[in-house]
Design an enzyme around this catalytic site. Structure first.
Site: not given
Length: 214
Positions: A115, A118-120
């Site tokens: 991702c 971000c950090s999906c």
């Protein structure tokens, strides 16, 4: 050879991603600090619990999805066509509006999930995201140099293997279905699930051989 499939076209700065809940994170950290100072909790115990959910309990859901795909051709086809529904049929569902896509490794193609903004992460099937998944070096280098990143994880692919990089979003998250290891024809689904690691479902690793899992 590598390809990057960018899925952030519909993102905007007002969208809430997994790592934007700063107010809540701050409250949790403050509470943890107070409880630690009062001697009511042990930070090491918290770390152990988080590690367990990150690497053991959480990824078991995804491992069962993969094992079923390995043993049930109809389910594997359903997973390819509509991963959200196929995964939900096993009782694993994400938040409303969150869809899943399953990408299958083959003899000549390896899939890697990142991702970049971000950090999906597919919490419903993989549990807590590992720290490195959220780190800027992984999020940038997985796209720029996926082969080098995989080598740092100990995964060295043949030069002719194509690497496809999939960019997760809050609306669409990916699950890598690793190739089924050789010598597993006599294993049932539960035994096969034991061979499926969290990293293999992100793409930074492969499924374990029966010998390696013992």
């Amino acid at each position: 050879m590598s390809e990057h499939h960018h899925g952030h076209d519909h993102h905007d700065h007002d969208h809430h991603h997994d790592n934007h809940f700063t107010d809540m994170e701050a409250r949790v950290k403050a509470l943890e600090t107070v409880l630690t100072e009062k001697g009511l909790i042990d930070p090491a115990a918290i770390d152990a619990i988080v590690e367990t959910y990150e690497t053991k309990i959480g990824p078991r859901n995804g491992a069962r999805v993969v094992a079923k795909a390995w043993t049930d051709a109809e389910f594997a086809d359903w997973l390819k066509r509509d991963a959200t529904a196929a995964i939900a049929s096993l009782g694993y569902t994400g938040r409303q509006g969150e869809h899943m896509c399953a990408v299958f490794n083959t003899a000549d193609t390896h899939n890697l999930v990142v991702c970049t903004l971000c950090s999906c992460y597919p919490w419903s099937v993989l549990g807590l995201p590992p720290v490195w998944y959220k780190a800027p070096p992984y999020r940038s280098r997985a796209v720029i140099d996926p082969r080098g990143v995989l080598a740092e994880f100990g995964l060295r692919l043949a030069a002719e293997t194509r690497i496809r990089v999939w960019d997760s979003t809050a609306e669409l998250r990916y699950l890598v279905v690793p190739e089924r290891p050789a010598g597993t024809d006599d294993l049932d689904e539960e035994e096969l699930a034991d061979l499926v690691t969290r990293d293999s479902m992100i793409g930074t690793g492969l499924a374990l051989s029966p010998e390696a899992s013992r």
